[in-house]
Design a protein around this motif. Structure first.
Motif, PDB file in Angstrom:
ATOM      1  N   THR A   1      -7.167 -11.510  -9.848  1.00  0.00           N
ATOM      2  CA  THR A   1      -6.481 -11.700  -8.560  1.00  0.00           C
ATOM      3  C   THR A   1      -5.229 -11.139  -8.344  1.00  0.00           C
ATOM      4  O   THR A   1      -5.002 -10.361  -7.252  1.00  0.00           O
ATOM      5  N   SER A   2      -4.189 -11.384  -9.152  1.00  0.00           N
ATOM      6  CA  SER A   2      -3.086 -10.774  -9.064  1.00  0.00           C
ATOM      7  C   SER A   2      -2.711  -9.195  -9.130  1.00  0.00           C
ATOM      8  O   SER A   2      -2.073  -8.547  -8.277  1.00  0.00           O
ATOM      9  N   LEU A   3      -3.634  -8.546  -9.999  1.00  0.00           N
ATOM     10  CA  LEU A   3      -3.733  -7.307 -10.130  1.00  0.00           C
ATOM     11  C   LEU A   3      -4.325  -6.599  -8.573  1.00  0.00           C
ATOM     12  O   LEU A   3      -3.758  -5.453  -8.254  1.00  0.00           O
ATOM     13  N   TYR A   4      -5.246  -7.301  -8.412  1.00  0.00           N
ATOM     14  CA  TYR A   4      -6.052  -6.943  -6.996  1.00  0.00           C
ATOM     15  C   TYR A   4      -4.902  -6.774  -5.732  1.00  0.00           C
ATOM     16  O   TYR A   4      -4.663  -6.143  -4.845  1.00  0.00           O
ATOM     17  N   VAL A   5      -4.003  -8.084  -5.607  1.00  0.00           N
ATOM     18  CA  VAL A   5      -3.090  -8.042  -4.578  1.00  0.00           C
ATOM     19  C   VAL A   5      -2.203  -7.276  -4.742  1.00  0.00           C
ATOM     20  O   VAL A   5      -1.647  -6.529  -3.843  1.00  0.00           O
TER      21      VAL A   5
ATOM     22  N   GLU B   1      -2.285  -4.110  -6.090  1.00  0.00           N
ATOM     23  CA  GLU B   1      -2.808  -3.025  -5.652  1.00  0.00           C
ATOM     24  C   GLU B   1      -2.937  -2.773  -3.875  1.00  0.00           C
ATOM     25  O   GLU B   1      -2.595  -1.868  -3.465  1.00  0.00           O
ATOM     26  N   LEU B   2      -3.369  -3.760  -3.440  1.00  0.00           N
ATOM     27  CA  LEU B   2      -3.250  -4.001  -2.036  1.00  0.00           C
ATOM     28  C   LEU B   2      -2.202  -3.897  -1.211  1.00  0.00           C
ATOM     29  O   LEU B   2      -2.017  -3.222  -0.139  1.00  0.00           O
ATOM     30  N   GLU B   3      -1.223  -4.653  -1.853  1.00  0.00           N
ATOM     31  CA  GLU B   3       0.335  -4.496  -1.450  1.00  0.00           C
ATOM     32  C   GLU B   3       0.617  -2.935  -1.347  1.00  0.00           C
ATOM     33  O   GLU B   3       1.316  -2.595  -0.379  1.00  0.00           O
ATOM     34  N   LYS B   4       0.472  -2.321  -2.511  1.00  0.00           N
ATOM     35  CA  LYS B   4       0.971  -0.943  -2.408  1.00  0.00           C
ATOM     36  C   LYS B   4       0.006  -0.004  -1.444  1.00  0.00           C
ATOM     37  O   LYS B   4       0.797   0.940  -0.525  1.00  0.00           O
ATOM     38  N   ARG B   5      -1.061  -0.367  -1.178  1.00  0.00           N
ATOM     39  CA  ARG B   5      -1.860   0.364  -0.057  1.00  0.00           C
ATOM     40  C   ARG B   5      -1.231  -0.094   1.322  1.00  0.00           C
ATOM     41  O   ARG B   5      -1.075   0.835   2.148  1.00  0.00           O
ATOM     42  N   GLN B   6      -0.955  -1.307   1.591  1.00  0.00           N
ATOM     43  CA  GLN B   6      -0.286  -1.623   2.780  1.00  0.00           C
ATOM     44  C   GLN B   6       1.118  -1.139   3.068  1.00  0.00           C
ATOM     45  O   GLN B   6       1.433  -0.477   4.099  1.00  0.00           O
ATOM     46  N   GLU B   7       1.966  -0.900   2.142  1.00  0.00           N
ATOM     47  CA  GLU B   7       3.017  -0.290   2.112  1.00  0.00           C
ATOM     48  C   GLU B   7       3.109   1.255   2.379  1.00  0.00           C
ATOM     49  O   GLU B   7       4.170   1.716   3.096  1.00  0.00           O
ATOM     50  N   SER B   8       1.839   1.825   2.046  1.00  0.00           N
ATOM     51  CA  SER B   8       1.846   3.165   2.097  1.00  0.00           C
ATOM     52  C   SER B   8       1.328   3.582   3.255  1.00  0.00           C
ATOM     53  O   SER B   8       1.247   4.881   3.856  1.00  0.00           O
ATOM     54  N   ILE B   9       0.581   2.785   4.087  1.00  0.00           N
ATOM     55  CA  ILE B   9       0.101   3.142   5.637  1.00  0.00           C
ATOM     56  C   ILE B   9       1.161   3.593   6.423  1.00  0.00           C
ATOM     57  O   ILE B   9       0.277   4.712   6.965  1.00  0.00           O
ATOM     58  N   THR B  10       2.023   3.106   6.728  1.00  0.00           N
ATOM     59  CA  THR B  10       2.969   3.956   7.954  1.00  0.00           C
ATOM     60  C   THR B  10       3.449   5.605   7.409  1.00  0.00           C
ATOM     61  O   THR B  10       3.031   6.234   8.092  1.00  0.00           O
TER      62      THR B  10
ATOM     63  N   ILE C   1      -6.950  -3.214   5.738  1.00  0.00           N
ATOM     64  CA  ILE C   1      -6.079  -3.482   4.617  1.00  0.00           C
ATOM     65  C   ILE C   1      -5.310  -4.787   4.914  1.00  0.00           C
ATOM     66  O   ILE C   1      -4.956  -5.574   3.782  1.00  0.00           O
ATOM     67  N   GLY C   2      -4.994  -4.986   6.086  1.00  0.00           N
ATOM     68  CA  GLY C   2      -4.210  -6.379   6.405  1.00  0.00           C
ATOM     69  C   GLY C   2      -4.809  -7.550   6.137  1.00  0.00           C
ATOM     70  O   GLY C   2      -4.539  -8.381   5.115  1.00  0.00           O
ATOM     71  N   PRO C   3      -6.504  -7.460   6.677  1.00  0.00           N
ATOM     72  CA  PRO C   3      -7.144  -8.794   6.150  1.00  0.00           C
ATOM     73  C   PRO C   3      -7.692  -8.853   4.913  1.00  0.00           C
ATOM     74  O   PRO C   3      -7.738  -9.627   4.171  1.00  0.00           O
ATOM     75  N   ALA C   4      -7.491  -7.506   4.106  1.00  0.00           N
ATOM     76  CA  ALA C   4      -7.988  -7.625   2.741  1.00  0.00           C
ATOM     77  C   ALA C   4      -7.026  -8.328   1.813  1.00  0.00           C
ATOM     78  O   ALA C   4      -7.378  -8.955   1.052  1.00  0.00           O
ATOM     79  N   LEU C   5      -5.672  -8.088   2.118  1.00  0.00           N
ATOM     80  CA  LEU C   5      -4.466  -8.662   1.325  1.00  0.00           C
ATOM     81  C   LEU C   5      -4.494  -9.809   1.706  1.00  0.00           C
ATOM     82  O   LEU C   5      -4.121 -10.733   0.803  1.00  0.00           O
TER      83      LEU C   5
END
Length: 369
Positions: free
Chosen positions: A343-347, A349-358, A303-307
């Motif tokens: 692209t903004s909508l995708y960013v 979504e990925l930010e939300k995924r990144q925040e939820s990982i921990t 998810i990090g590189p994806a974001l």
């Protein structure tokens, strides 16, 4: 409402992009999201209990009942409130939790704990009751169904100017309340109040006939009570989400070849080709390559590189759609900046995924060897 709005603006962006002769392939992905509540790995056995007052099938007063004529045609509108069937809601909640296989054991106590009350009342479990129940049921903690409230809006309206066709609908809003209790703790660890809706519709040739075809109140309460048992699960346990993703496939030989590698699940080779496009192309092709790179990494759970790549795609889209120039005008519409919107909508979504990982990793520790 928010979900439908998101899908609508995404559709606008995608259709506008495709209108520019860009080939887009649809992908559906599933990924795990964390629950709102985090349970320590030591809590392995849970009992789901019915802590609602013993008032089966109680219907409360109508909020609004009306029959009127609109344009010469009859219409009906009824709003009513109900207590749900606590036994059914408790059974379905226990089954839904067990189906996730998150805990080692799921027990159930679906008989009303308050059935001996002389006057029906709502009350949280006392510390003594929690201790007794966990001991008798041989579990580590309790999840209690505290309340199930329902609001039904029943309508019959003409859908024909001649008054010979009517649409009947029932929109049932279901609001279960559940609490989590731990032994030795005073009061609930957490209480969750969640609402969701289910919907029925029928068509007929009169108000009376159409109304008679709609689901009965008894069956509506039954199905609503079962539905209520499923509503809190996503807030209690990690859950799977299905999301829409899009792959850009043409514009160059490398983009087309990369699309073939995607079908073969050969992400390493596809990523190599997209990086070549990103390095040597400009404008839309550079943007599409960055977007595909974000997708490629996401589908490998990186998810990090994806974001990072999604943000690069967003930066290119900013230039492609000339967003800054259009901001100076009276207003910017979705159809004017489709690439930037997509692209903004995708960013986001990925930010939300990144925040939820921990939080997700913490909640899944119980499955580590």
């Amino acid at each position: 409402m928010a979900k439908h709005f998101y899908r609508n603006i995404l559709l606008v962006a995608l259709l506008t992009v495709m209108g520019g002769c860009q080939s887009v392939e649809y992908l559906s992905i599933d990924y795990l999201l964390p629950a709102e509540v985090s349970f320590p790995p030591s809590l392995k056995r849970v009992a789901v209990v019915n802590n609602m007052p013993d008032t089966p099938d109680r219907q409360m007063a109508d909020d609004d009942t009306s029959k009127e004529k609109k344009g010469g045609n009859e219409a009906m509108h009824i709003t009513r409130y109900y207590d749900g069937n606590a036994t059914l809601a408790t059974e379905v909640l226990a089954e839904s939790i067990a189906d996730v296989n998150y805990f080692d054991e799921v027990a159930i106590c679906d008989s009303a704990l308050r059935k001996m009350d002389i006057t029906p009342r709502e009350s949280t479990l006392t510390s003594d009751e929690v201790e007794q129940l966990t001991r008798e049921l041989d579990v580590d903690f309790l999840i209690a169904v505290e309340n199930v409230q329902m609001r039904a809006i029943r309508k019959v309206e003409s859908i024909s100017p001649y008054g010979n066709a009517y649409l009947g609908t029932i929109d049932l809003k279901v609001c279960p309340s559940v609490s989590v209790y731990l032994p030795g703790r005073k009061g609930p660890m957490v209480t969750l109040n969640t609402c969701d809706s289910i919907y029925w519709e029928e068509v007929g040739n009169s108000v009376a006939y159409t109304g008679s075809r709609l689901i009965s109140e008894k069956e509506m309460v039954r199905q609503g009570s079962e539905f209520a048992g499923t509503v809190p699960v996503r807030r209690l346990l990690p859950y799977w989400k299905t999301a829409d993703r899009y792959l850009f496939t043409n514009g160059s030989v490398n983009m087309r070849d990369a699309a073939i590698y995607v079908k073969e699940k050969n992400w390493e080779e596809a990523i190599k080709l997209w990086k070549q496009v990103y390095q040597h192309k400009k404008g839309k092709q550079k943007m599409y390559a960055a977007y595909n790179l974000a997708l490629g990494y996401e589908l490998q759970d990186s998810i990090g590189p994806a974001l990072e790549w999604a943000r690069k795609a967003q930066a290119e889209a900013l230039k492609v759609d000339k967003v800054e120039e259009k901001k100076s005008a009276e207003g910017v519409y979705a159809e004017d900046v489709p690439n930037y919107l997509l692209t903004s909508l995708y960013v986001t979504e990925l930010e939300k995924r990144q925040e939820s990982i921990t939080r997700l990793k913490m909640q899944m520790q119980r499955f580590e060897p």
